[in-house]
Design an enzyme around this catalytic site. Structure first.
Site, PDB file in Angstrom:
ATOM      1  N   TRP A 178       0.830  -1.190   0.000  1.00 19.98           N
ATOM      2  CA  TRP A 178       0.000   0.000   0.000  1.00 19.98           C
ATOM      3  C   TRP A 178       0.880   1.263   0.000  1.00 19.98           C
ATOM      4  CZ3 TRP A 178      -0.724   3.975   3.641  1.00 19.98           C
ATOM      5  CH2 TRP A 178      -1.813   4.829   3.350  1.00 19.98           C
ATOM      6  N   ASP A 345     -16.636  10.829  -2.007  1.00 21.61           N
ATOM      7  CA  ASP A 345     -15.955   9.623  -1.541  1.00 21.61           C
ATOM      8  C   ASP A 345     -16.645   9.036  -0.307  1.00 21.61           C
ATOM      9  OD1 ASP A 345     -13.522   7.836  -0.794  1.00 21.61           O
ATOM     10  OD2 ASP A 345     -12.888   8.800  -2.650  1.00 21.61           O
ATOM     11  N   ASP A 346     -15.931   8.214   0.377  1.00 24.78           N
ATOM     12  CA  ASP A 346     -16.379   7.481   1.557  1.00 24.78           C
ATOM     13  C   ASP A 346     -17.000   8.410   2.604  1.00 24.78           C
ATOM     14  OD1 ASP A 346     -16.636   5.517   3.427  1.00 24.78           O
ATOM     15  OD2 ASP A 346     -14.505   5.016   3.538  1.00 24.78           O
ATOM     16  N   ARG A 425      -8.559  -2.887   8.451  1.00 24.13           N
ATOM     17  CA  ARG A 425      -9.263  -1.611   8.384  1.00 24.13           C
ATOM     18  C   ARG A 425     -10.663  -1.735   8.999  1.00 24.13           C
ATOM     19  NH1 ARG A 425     -11.402   2.585   3.834  1.00 24.13           N
ATOM     20  NH2 ARG A 425     -10.450   4.410   4.702  1.00 24.13           N
ATOM     21  N   LYS A 459     -16.874   4.930  -7.955  1.00 27.39           N
ATOM     22  CA  LYS A 459     -15.546   4.476  -7.524  1.00 27.39           C
ATOM     23  C   LYS A 459     -15.783   3.228  -6.677  1.00 27.39           C
ATOM     24  CE  LYS A 459     -11.590   6.280  -4.800  1.00 27.39           C
ATOM     25  NZ  LYS A 459     -11.082   7.462  -4.081  1.00 27.39           N
ATOM     26  N   TRP A 460     -15.426   2.077  -7.210  1.00 24.93           N
ATOM     27  CA  TRP A 460     -15.706   0.776  -6.563  1.00 24.93           C
ATOM     28  C   TRP A 460     -14.443   0.362  -5.804  1.00 24.93           C
ATOM     29  CZ3 TRP A 460     -18.664  -3.611  -9.508  1.00 24.93           C
ATOM     30  CH2 TRP A 460     -18.683  -4.783  -8.744  1.00 24.93           C
ATOM     31  N   ASP A 461     -14.515   0.478  -4.490  1.00 28.64           N
ATOM     32  CA  ASP A 461     -13.342   0.272  -3.651  1.00 28.64           C
ATOM     33  C   ASP A 461     -13.353  -1.133  -3.041  1.00 28.64           C
ATOM     34  OD1 ASP A 461     -11.042   1.004  -2.326  1.00 28.64           O
ATOM     35  OD2 ASP A 461     -11.893   2.788  -1.390  1.00 28.64           O
ATOM     36  N   CYS A 509     -11.030   0.758  -7.808  1.00 27.54           N
ATOM     37  CA  CYS A 509     -10.164   1.258  -6.746  1.00 27.54           C
ATOM     38  C   CYS A 509     -10.057   0.140  -5.721  1.00 27.54           C
ATOM     39  CB  CYS A 509     -10.794   2.487  -6.104  1.00 27.54           C
ATOM     40  SG  CYS A 509      -9.880   3.048  -4.666  1.00 27.54           S
ATOM     41  N   ASP A 531      -2.916   5.064  -3.306  1.00 31.61           N
ATOM     42  CA  ASP A 531      -3.439   6.154  -2.476  1.00 31.61           C
ATOM     43  C   ASP A 531      -2.383   7.219  -2.292  1.00 31.61           C
ATOM     44  OD1 ASP A 531      -5.908   5.178  -2.118  1.00 31.61           O
ATOM     45  OD2 ASP A 531      -5.638   4.510  -0.051  1.00 31.61           O
TER      46      ASP A 531
HETATM   47  C1  DGJ Z   1      -9.173   3.812  -0.291  1.00 28.97           C
HETATM   48  C2  DGJ Z   1      -9.109   4.615  -1.563  1.00 28.97           C
HETATM   49  O1  DGJ Z   1      -7.984   4.282  -2.287  1.00 28.97           O
HETATM   50  C3  DGJ Z   1      -9.157   6.098  -1.224  1.00 28.97           C
HETATM   51  O2  DGJ Z   1      -9.006   6.867  -2.381  1.00 28.97           O
HETATM   52  C4  DGJ Z   1     -10.458   6.385  -0.553  1.00 28.97           C
HETATM   53  O3  DGJ Z   1     -11.514   6.154  -1.448  1.00 28.97           O
HETATM   54  C5  DGJ Z   1     -10.609   5.512   0.686  1.00 28.97           C
HETATM   55  N1  DGJ Z   1     -10.401   4.128   0.394  1.00 28.97           N
HETATM   56  C6  DGJ Z   1     -11.959   5.683   1.304  1.00 28.97           C
HETATM   57  O4  DGJ Z   1     -12.160   4.878   2.356  1.00 28.97           O
END
Ligand code: DGJ
Length: 725
Positions: A178, A345-346, A425, A459-461, A509, A531
């Site tokens: 990461w 975002d989140d 997390r 944005k699919w995380d 993502c 990130d």
């Molecule tokens: C990880 C992503 O890579 C970030 O850009 C952001 O969206 C966070 N998650 C949100 O929790």
């Protein structure tokens, strides 16, 4: 009738038999993989390399042959592509050739299937190839069918088995973690096995990427030498095994990782392996990359030929700390600055357990009423009023234990019984082997998009990987299916989502760098490589990512300085230049900028809109690597070679600079180009002044080159070349 005739005529040209041997060429415009059925009725790889005009010549003298799809059987003592255990306990497989067919799918794709069968058991193996003519890419996958009453257990199931005979072998791969993704390292193979793999189950590409560069006889070079680039189109565990044997021959097995993944194939069940994509270049890694980029823009990434929106993301600008008023202000600023999309975002969801940090709310996809009393439609409207698009963040495969979802379905998560539910997390992974969970995950996306018309971007995380891989859905004897089934079902959900929402832009993502593979990319328009938006870090990460993945999807954001992850302070221009070398976005609140910074950003966005077609759709030429040099240089050339953009970044301050000569590439030698530095701070003195506004031929630029110093910390320089009379 017409199709029938095409198939027949292809069969005639595509195969030729000489008494004992049937030859099956899988060819593209410039390459050939030649397969042969030997006198024992076994399939062999006879040749892989540049296309030879007269394939017939290959039969004059017997070539060096390798088994084309090795099995754990009776005469193979190395790693095998396939190992199957029959119900009676027989652990051997011996595949005999049955037949093959060739079909021209369209002007560019020739599809070949070779059917094999175990010589005793009713176990069938079909090897499939799509040969992409213009891009010189071959896609290979295998289908294993069990036509017996009793089940068969598969312990190894490679997608491809390629062999090589060279004096030396060098393998490069991409690794990291990461915020430090996509580092490249190369090593020479010695006798024995080198394995590059992932065992993470989900977010599998976080430590290693499912791609390799194999260089024959010498270390990989950018513009010369024989290179094989390979990548597995699969979001699950993967494995590449490179085995140099006693004769110094190399066998490369590529496929889903067999690690902890024995697969029981029931009667009439088919096991379809992921696709392995590979290309051969005898012009080094540069050509390999361009082959993949051409292929990807057409077939590998969603909407690979469409323009991308310049977006502002509120993640680093606000993290979880926002409300309607704050977001509305950012939207307003974004529109005024020239952005085309605002991405929320989140942190926008969860009521019983509000998502105010990362330890609660994941899984509860209801808008948080306190932060956003008027819901998502209000924000969409605020964007549309200002003529910009709206995007939203989702992490549909995950759940916080502190959520209503987990309260209702504690059995939906991946975990082994009697063991700790290991969090990462503060979250757990939903078990996609379970059809109810598959439906839930699809519905999360579907519901958000249905209930909030006007969302243009998702944005699919996915922010964790698997620790204790157990499923409360799978039966005891199929627990080892979990890794494979997760990836397979994930791709099915992605496919279903894209079928329903072809025009919404999706970003893959995965906390940065965790889901970059061509299995996923066919359903995503963009990908998030890290990130870490620190510009120096980004130079390396982008450099690595671009070996296999196209610039059109490579989202890169300008963020605040000092950088939140590295703590490094860097000039805004430097941050903009590296983001503009890919798909530009920003993770910063315009209202926190000085007037000068604001103006610079506004101009940079305007400039980017003028050059983005060449950057995103042009051919990439790597001129100077950031590894081992103080300066890195690369350039994009548009299709008709009328425009090129050259990016120069200094990575290390040079005390006594010895400027390298920058030999440009990919231009038309006969065209004239006007040179101009772009994205310059108006008050800065230009290092490029001697070239500014002057005209040079493509020939001069590619043979004499450019020569100018750069020596200050965080210096960058972007050159635009335009064809002139
Ligand atoms: C990880 C992503 O890579 C970030 O850009 C952001 O969206 C966070 N998650 C949100 O929790």
């Amino acid at each position: 009738m017409k199709i029938y005739r095409t198939i027949i005529s292809f069969l005639l040209v595509a195969a030729y038999s000489v008494q004992a041997a049937t030859y099956i060429p899988v060819t593209t415009n410039n390459t050939c993989l030649l397969l042969k059925v030997n006198d024992k009725n076994r399939l062999e790889q006879t040749y892989f390399g540049p296309k030879i005009r007269n394939v017939e010549e290959m039969r004059i003298v017997d070539q060096q042959n390798f088994a084309a799809y090795t099995t754990f059987g009776t005469n193979h003592v190395f790693e095998a592509a396939l190992r199957a255990i029959q119900a009676d306990g027989n652990t051997s497989t011996e595949l005999g050739y049955m037949n093959f067919s060739v079909q021209k799918k369209n002007d560019n794709i020739i599809y070949t299937t070779i059917s094999l069968k175990d010589e005793y058991y009713d176990l069938f193996v079909d090897i499939h190839y799509n040969a992409y003519q213009q891009e010189d890419i071959i896609e290979q996958w295998v289908e294993i069918k069990n036509k017996q009453k009793k089940s068969v257990k598969l312990t190894n199931f490679a997608s491809s088995d390629l062999s090589f005979n060279a004096s030396k072998y060098y393998v490069s791969h991409f690794h990291g973690d990461w915020s430090n993704e996509m580092n490249i390292s190369e090593q020479q193979l010695t006798e024995g096995i080198k394995i590059i793999d992932s065992k993470l189950g989900v977010r599998t590409t976080q430590f290693t990427h499912p791609a390799f560069i194999l260089s024959l006889n010498q270390q990989a070079a950018e513009n010369s030498g024989e290179i094989i680039g390979g990548t597995l189109a699969w979001p699950g565990n993967f494995q590449f095994s490179f085995e140099v044997d006693n004769m110094d021959k190399l066998r490369v097995l590529s496929g889903a990782n067999p690690y902890a993944s024995e697969y029981t194939l029931e009667k009439n069940e088919i096991f379809k392996t992921p696709s392995f994509l590979f290309t051969y270049s005898n012009e080094g890694t540069g050509k390999m990359t361009r082959n993949f980029h051409w292929w990807a823009r057409k077939y590998g990434i969603k909407n690979g030929d469409k323009e991308r929106a310049v977006l502002l993301n509120n993640w680093e600008a606000t993290y979880f700390d926002f409300d309607e008023a704050k977001l509305t202000k950012i939207i307003d600023d974004a529109a005024k600055m020239g952005f085309e999309l605002f991405l929320l975002d989140d942190g926008w969801f969860g009521n019983k357990y509000p998502r105010n940090n990362d330890n609660a709310g994941l899984g509860d996809w209801e808008t948080n009423r306190k932060k956003l009393p008027n819901g998502i439609p209000y924000l969409i409207n605020e964007c549309h009023k200002r003529n910009i698009k709206f995007g939203i963040w989702l992490e549909p495969e995950m759940v916080n234990p502190k959520s209503e979802l987990y309260e209702q379905h504690p059995d939906w998560v991946i975990a082994q019984p009697f063991r700790e539910r290991v969090e990462q997390r503060n979250q757990l992974i939903l078990d996609l082997s379970n059809p109810k969970v598959q439906e839930f995950v699809f519905n999360v996306i579907d519901k958000v998009l249905r209930e909030n018309p006007g969302i243009d971007y998702v944005k699919w995380d996915a922010n964790r990987y698997v620790y204790n891989s157990g499923s409360s859905y799978l039966p005891a004897d199929k627990q080892t299916h979990l890794f494979f089934d997760y990836a397979k079902n994930l791709m099915l959900i992605m496919e279903k989502v894209r079928r329903k929402y072809p025009d919404v832009t999706f970003m893959a993502c995965s906390g940065g760098g965790g889901r970059i593979d061509y299995g996923s990319m066919q359903y995503f328009d963009e990908y998030w490589i890290s990130d870490n938006n620190d510009p120096i870090q980004r130079i390396f990460t982008q450099w690595g990512a671009q070996y296999f993945f196209p610039t059109i999807g490579l989202a890169s954001h300008v963020s605040v300085s000092p950088n939140h992850i590295s703590g490094r302070t860097s000039p805004l221009k430097y941050r903009f230049d590296i983001a503009m070398a890919a798909k530009l976005g920003m993770d910063l609140q315009p209202s926190q900028m000085t007037e000068k910074e604001y103006k610079f950003s506004q101009n940079a966005i305007k400039t980017y809109k003028e050059i983005r077609n060449t950057v995103l759709l042009g051919d990439l030429y790597r001129i100077l690597s950031p590894y081992g040099h103080n300066r890195t240089v690369y350039m994009y050339v548009n299709e008709n070679k009328s425009e090129a953009i050259v990016f120069n970044f200094l990575i290390r301050k040079e005390v006594y600079p010895k400027p390298p000569t920058i030999m440009l590439q990919g231009l038309d030698a006969n065209k004239q180009y006007m040179l101009k530095e772009i994205n310059k701070n108006p008050d800065d003195w230009s290092r490029f002044s001697k070239y500014e506004g002057k005209k040079f031929s493509g020939e001069y630029l590619m043979t004499v080159g450019l020569h100018f110093a750069m020596y200050d910390e965080y210096e960058s320089l972007v050159i635009q070349l335009n064809e002139v009379e």
